[in-house]
Design an enzyme around this catalytic site. Structure first.
Site, PDB file in Angstrom:
ATOM      1  N   ASP A  17      -3.705   5.253   4.533  1.00  0.00           N
ATOM      2  CA  ASP A  17      -3.792   4.205   3.505  1.00  0.00           C
ATOM      3  C   ASP A  17      -2.787   3.080   3.784  1.00  0.00           C
ATOM      4  OD1 ASP A  17      -3.340   2.792   0.915  1.00  0.00           O
ATOM      5  OD2 ASP A  17      -4.739   4.297   0.162  1.00  0.00           O
TER       6      ASP A  17
ATOM      7  N   HIS B  78      -0.233  10.792  -1.347  1.00  0.00           N
ATOM      8  CA  HIS B  78      -0.011   9.743  -2.347  1.00  0.00           C
ATOM      9  C   HIS B  78      -1.074   9.816  -3.425  1.00  0.00           C
ATOM     10  CE1 HIS B  78      -3.271   6.883  -1.108  1.00  0.00           C
ATOM     11  NE2 HIS B  78      -3.217   7.636  -0.020  1.00  0.00           N
TER      12      HIS B  78
ATOM     13  N   CYS C 189      -0.713   9.529   4.960  1.00  0.00           N
ATOM     14  CA  CYS C 189      -2.092   9.052   4.878  1.00  0.00           C
ATOM     15  C   CYS C 189      -2.199   7.697   5.577  1.00  0.00           C
ATOM     16  CB  CYS C 189      -2.513   8.910   3.412  1.00  0.00           C
ATOM     17  SG  CYS C 189      -4.249   8.406   3.223  1.00  0.00           S
TER      18      CYS C 189
ATOM     19  N   CYS D 235      -5.252   8.603  -3.786  1.00  0.00           N
ATOM     20  CA  CYS D 235      -5.746   8.731  -2.416  1.00  0.00           C
ATOM     21  C   CYS D 235      -7.281   8.793  -2.403  1.00  0.00           C
ATOM     22  CB  CYS D 235      -5.163   9.986  -1.768  1.00  0.00           C
ATOM     23  SG  CYS D 235      -5.640  10.180  -0.028  1.00  0.00           S
TER      24      CYS D 235
ATOM     25  N   ARG E 110      -1.343   1.135   1.979  1.00  0.00           N
ATOM     26  CA  ARG E 110      -0.304   0.905   0.968  1.00  0.00           C
ATOM     27  C   ARG E 110       0.861   1.876   1.058  1.00  0.00           C
ATOM     28  NH1 ARG E 110      -4.645   1.483  -3.698  1.00  0.00           N
ATOM     29  NH2 ARG E 110      -5.188   3.134  -2.230  1.00  0.00           N
TER      30      ARG E 110
HETATM   31 CO    CO Z   1      -4.781   8.353   1.057  1.00  0.00          CO
END
Ligand code: CO
Length: 218
Positions: free
Chosen positions: A48, A102, A46, A105, A50
């Site tokens: 993302d 994750h 992803c 999400c 993090r």
């Molecule tokens: Co995500």
């Protein structure tokens, strides 16, 4: 004081320190890296901020070929991802392809709702389709966080299957290349990866209707 206008400068400074520290511990570090790459892994994760592939796996530059998009979706008409997969498998010769979702999400959570966000709606449709396919199981989970966690697992499983269905992967298996496709989920709350029981590594792992018969190729 840091302002929005110059907050990016921290990255340039960080880069200088990075370059210095790498060369301090190994003066040949960048010279060696610049000779070429031979990563063993392809990571499809992803976007993302993090979930950085190298950091969460304790690996370094040169070890993982990376593709990231919102909610780690594998769409077989995605020219971007398909180019990455083809290059990773056929040129770099990666042996492990990892789809890593994750928990927590935002993409998965948005796909569970009915709000419209823009172009991303079209992308998240892929995850809505995963939800619909598994709606009987998902609708029974009353807690929305737990339901989102389960949809995150199911989404990764579906994307592993979508990868296996691609001609790139099937051809690699037909040619006896060792390519394993793994499904993982990363926990934002504890930094740990959970391996889902979905590993694909041969054509027999794919539903028959999706299998190509390369002996009949024309
Ligand atoms: Co995500």
């Amino acid at each position: 004081m840091e302002t929005v206008r110059n907050s990016y400068k921290r990255l340039i400074e960080g880069n200088k320190l990075y370059s210095q520290s790498k060369q301090f511990s190994d003066p040949e570090y960048f010279k060696k890296l610049s000779l070429g790459q031979k990563p063993e892994y392809l990571w499809i994760g992803c976007s993302d901020s993090r979930v950085p592939a190298n950091e969460v796996t304790g690996t370094h530059s040169g070890e993982i070929f990376v593709h990231r998009n919102i909610a780690n979706v594998v769409v077989h008409t995605d020219l971007n991802l398909m180019s990455v997969v083809e290059y990773a498998v056929n040129v770099l010769g990666v042996h492990h392809v990892i789809v890593c979702g994750h928990y927590g999400c935002g993409g998965v959570r948005a796909a569970m709702g009915n709000s419209s966000y823009g172009i991303v709606d079209k992308w998240l449709r892929n995850i809505k389709d995963v939800y619909f396919k598994h709606r009987v199981e998902l609708d029974q989970i009353a807690d929305l966080d737990k339901r989102a966690d389960r949809l995150t697992d199911l989404n990764v499983i579906e994307q592993v299957k979508n990868l296996a269905k691609t001609k790139i992967i099937q051809k690699a298996w037909f040619e006896k290349k060792h390519v394993e496709i793994h499904g993982w989920v990363y926990g934002l709350n504890n930094g740990l990866i959970t391996e889902l029981n979905v590993m694909h590594m041969e054509n027999e792992d794919i539903e028959e209707i999706y299998r190509y018969d390369f002996t009949k190729e024309f």
